[in-house]
Scaffold this motif. Sequence first.
Motif, PDB file in Angstrom:
ATOM      1  N   THR A 232       0.818  -1.214   0.000  1.00  0.00           N
ATOM      2  CA  THR A 232       0.000   0.000   0.000  1.00  0.00           C
ATOM      3  C   THR A 232       0.852   1.265   0.000  1.00  0.00           C
ATOM      4  O   THR A 232       0.320   2.350  -0.249  1.00  0.00           O
ATOM      5  N   ALA A 233       2.150   1.129   0.278  1.00  0.00           N
ATOM      6  CA  ALA A 233       3.039   2.282   0.125  1.00  0.00           C
ATOM      7  C   ALA A 233       3.311   2.580  -1.338  1.00  0.00           C
ATOM      8  O   ALA A 233       3.693   3.701  -1.689  1.00  0.00           O
ATOM      9  N   LEU A 234       3.115   1.590  -2.197  1.00  0.00           N
ATOM     10  CA  LEU A 234       3.282   1.760  -3.642  1.00  0.00           C
ATOM     11  C   LEU A 234       1.956   2.027  -4.328  1.00  0.00           C
ATOM     12  O   LEU A 234       1.878   2.804  -5.286  1.00  0.00           O
ATOM     13  N   ASP A 235       0.920   1.367  -3.862  1.00  0.00           N
ATOM     14  CA  ASP A 235      -0.416   1.432  -4.448  1.00  0.00           C
ATOM     15  C   ASP A 235      -1.362   1.884  -3.331  1.00  0.00           C
ATOM     16  O   ASP A 235      -1.875   1.073  -2.571  1.00  0.00           O
ATOM     17  N   PRO A 236      -1.583   3.190  -3.189  1.00  0.00           N
ATOM     18  CA  PRO A 236      -2.144   3.725  -1.946  1.00  0.00           C
ATOM     19  C   PRO A 236      -3.560   3.268  -1.639  1.00  0.00           C
ATOM     20  O   PRO A 236      -4.362   2.995  -2.535  1.00  0.00           O
ATOM     21  N   LEU A 237      -3.835   3.203  -0.366  1.00  0.00           N
ATOM     22  CA  LEU A 237      -5.165   2.849   0.131  1.00  0.00           C
ATOM     23  C   LEU A 237      -6.097   4.056   0.036  1.00  0.00           C
ATOM     24  O   LEU A 237      -5.721   5.177   0.382  1.00  0.00           O
ATOM     25  N   TYR A 238      -7.309   3.828  -0.436  1.00  0.00           N
ATOM     26  CA  TYR A 238      -8.346   4.857  -0.450  1.00  0.00           C
ATOM     27  C   TYR A 238      -9.488   4.340   0.423  1.00  0.00           C
ATOM     28  O   TYR A 238     -10.209   3.422   0.043  1.00  0.00           O
ATOM     29  N   THR A 239      -9.618   4.921   1.571  1.00  0.00           N
ATOM     30  CA  THR A 239     -10.618   4.436   2.519  1.00  0.00           C
ATOM     31  C   THR A 239     -11.338   5.621   3.154  1.00  0.00           C
ATOM     32  O   THR A 239     -11.221   6.760   2.689  1.00  0.00           O
ATOM     33  N   THR A 240     -12.065   5.396   4.227  1.00  0.00           N
ATOM     34  CA  THR A 240     -12.859   6.459   4.839  1.00  0.00           C
ATOM     35  C   THR A 240     -11.976   7.412   5.642  1.00  0.00           C
ATOM     36  O   THR A 240     -10.847   7.078   6.021  1.00  0.00           O
ATOM     37  N   GLN A 241     -12.508   8.601   5.902  1.00  0.00           N
ATOM     38  CA  GLN A 241     -11.753   9.600   6.658  1.00  0.00           C
ATOM     39  C   GLN A 241     -11.390   9.095   8.050  1.00  0.00           C
ATOM     40  O   GLN A 241     -10.362   9.479   8.600  1.00  0.00           O
ATOM     41  N   GLU A 242     -12.187   8.226   8.596  1.00  0.00           N
ATOM     42  CA  GLU A 242     -11.912   7.713   9.938  1.00  0.00           C
ATOM     43  C   GLU A 242     -10.641   6.876   9.966  1.00  0.00           C
ATOM     44  O   GLU A 242      -9.869   6.954  10.929  1.00  0.00           O
ATOM     45  N   TYR A 243     -10.408   6.087   8.914  1.00  0.00           N
ATOM     46  CA  TYR A 243      -9.298   5.134   8.942  1.00  0.00           C
ATOM     47  C   TYR A 243      -8.097   5.556   8.107  1.00  0.00           C
ATOM     48  O   TYR A 243      -7.026   4.969   8.234  1.00  0.00           O
ATOM     49  N   GLN A 244      -8.251   6.578   7.276  1.00  0.00           N
ATOM     50  CA  GLN A 244      -7.134   7.031   6.441  1.00  0.00           C
ATOM     51  C   GLN A 244      -5.915   7.448   7.271  1.00  0.00           C
ATOM     52  O   GLN A 244      -4.779   7.074   6.933  1.00  0.00           O
ATOM     53  N   PRO A 245      -6.069   8.201   8.357  1.00  0.00           N
ATOM     54  CA  PRO A 245      -4.885   8.592   9.128  1.00  0.00           C
ATOM     55  C   PRO A 245      -4.123   7.402   9.710  1.00  0.00           C
ATOM     56  O   PRO A 245      -2.887   7.443   9.808  1.00  0.00           O
ATOM     57  N   GLN A 246      -4.828   6.362  10.108  1.00  0.00           N
ATOM     58  CA  GLN A 246      -4.145   5.195  10.659  1.00  0.00           C
ATOM     59  C   GLN A 246      -3.293   4.500   9.602  1.00  0.00           C
ATOM     60  O   GLN A 246      -2.174   4.064   9.868  1.00  0.00           O
ATOM     61  N   TRP A 247      -3.855   4.425   8.396  1.00  0.00           N
ATOM     62  CA  TRP A 247      -3.063   3.833   7.315  1.00  0.00           C
ATOM     63  C   TRP A 247      -1.836   4.700   7.016  1.00  0.00           C
ATOM     64  O   TRP A 247      -0.715   4.179   6.887  1.00  0.00           O
ATOM     65  N   ALA A 248      -2.017   6.009   6.912  1.00  0.00           N
ATOM     66  CA  ALA A 248      -0.895   6.894   6.605  1.00  0.00           C
ATOM     67  C   ALA A 248       0.201   6.772   7.654  1.00  0.00           C
ATOM     68  O   ALA A 248       1.398   6.761   7.326  1.00  0.00           O
ATOM     69  N   GLN A 249      -0.176   6.665   8.907  1.00  0.00           N
ATOM     70  CA  GLN A 249       0.804   6.512   9.973  1.00  0.00           C
ATOM     71  C   GLN A 249       1.544   5.173   9.857  1.00  0.00           C
ATOM     72  O   GLN A 249       2.744   5.079  10.151  1.00  0.00           O
ATOM     73  N   SER A 250       0.847   4.140   9.374  1.00  0.00           N
ATOM     74  CA  SER A 250       1.469   2.823   9.272  1.00  0.00           C
ATOM     75  C   SER A 250       2.611   2.795   8.263  1.00  0.00           C
ATOM     76  O   SER A 250       3.496   1.932   8.347  1.00  0.00           O
TER      77      SER A 250
END
Length: 452
Positions: A232-250
């Motif tokens: 997902t660092a190469l092919d980014p995740l598109y999800t809800t505003q609630e969970y997007q920050p957690q993915w970005a931090q990961s």
Amino acid sequence: MPAPELTPPQSGPPEAAPFGAHVLADAAARAHDLKAATGGPTRGSSSPGPPALSPPAFSLPAPPAPPVLDAPPPSAPAAAVPATGADLERVLRGPSGLGTAGLRLIPREAPAMPSQPPAAPAKSPAEGTPVPGLYHHPVPEPDPAKVEEVSRRIKSWALDEVTLYPEDWEEEFDGFSVGRYMVACHPDAPSIEHLMVATRLMVAENAVDDCYCEDHGGSPVGLGGRLLLAHTALDPLYTTQEYQPQWAQSLHADAPRRAYRSAMEYFVQTAGPAQADRYRHDMARLHLGYLAEAAWAQTEYVPEVWEYLAMRQFNNFRPCPTITDTVGGYELPADLHAQAAMQKVIALAGNATTIVNDLYSYTKELDAPGRHLNLPTVLADREGLSERDAYLKAVEVHNDLMKDFEAEAAALAAACPVPSALRFLKGVAAWVDGNHYWHRTNTYRYSLPDFW
């Protein structure tokens, strides 16, 4: 420059997919690199594009009677033909040896020579010994100034931008000699920053392999989850505003994800959208190959030789030569890249270069803990060969793959003489040769078995 004249229609094998008129016309109309192929501006230039080609439909030529590409006369201006260079000359000439005369696209009596012959490879204390009997082509020594600058920049990136490794891994990082590797593999890169695009991605891929799969804490257990999140660092995740920050931090959670994220950010600044998507696709292929090897390790399964080679078509170097146009500052149009003939050439290049790795890393893997699959060990197990005979047969497999690569590339160059396609084939051939050069000269990492 005028569009190159097409070769007459040829009758191809029944299974060969034709290059239709619309494919070549669209590719030529959208190609950004015609002037770059003859020494003009590279990607991003504001100069007008070339006129569209309007060729008849034709198929890949079938040996033994492919068209002959005549060498330009000495008086021809430089802009009259695509610049090829020594590597493309080799691709266009085709393979050598008994029974291959019909595959050569340039008569051996009158080869198309570059304006200046390449310098002979310089000798150095770290030159190393090539695998005896291995079919390969020598390359000039990489420009030491470029090597030094790329090495300096990549170490700064690894330490200061992504905190890639702890202090006690520094010697191993330096021993990888990635600057020399990438300068050798991309001789047409127009700038140091273009070389850095490839170098960051190579280091990031190696970090994932080491930390997730191999030497530095890697394990087949749970590998799929780790690879998915890293991808997902190469092919980014598109999800809800609630969970997007957690993915970005990961994406900052470990060194491989930090390296993937940063290297990809740099890459998309240089690559076009189709080039970036192409790279993501090839990285998914790579990760699928990692998972197959991990599954076999968990079940202690030794694959059949053909199964091992199938795995190696995915777990291989393919993402590296497939970005040769991005690193060269131009773009191979997506529909030409997607053609089955081009995909076959790229796959064969990846397969051959990966068997080179199997051969040069053979003793290194034997000395490592656990059992490592490589072509010689699989041949020994599945075909009942001695270690020596299995290794020598692996050399033969590599040589067959290399000659198939060159024959397929030569046929494709004749069938699709669009300058971006010719330059891309030249770049892939240069990557194949540079990859062997790096393995041969990297005596810090590799040594040959005592079989001769």
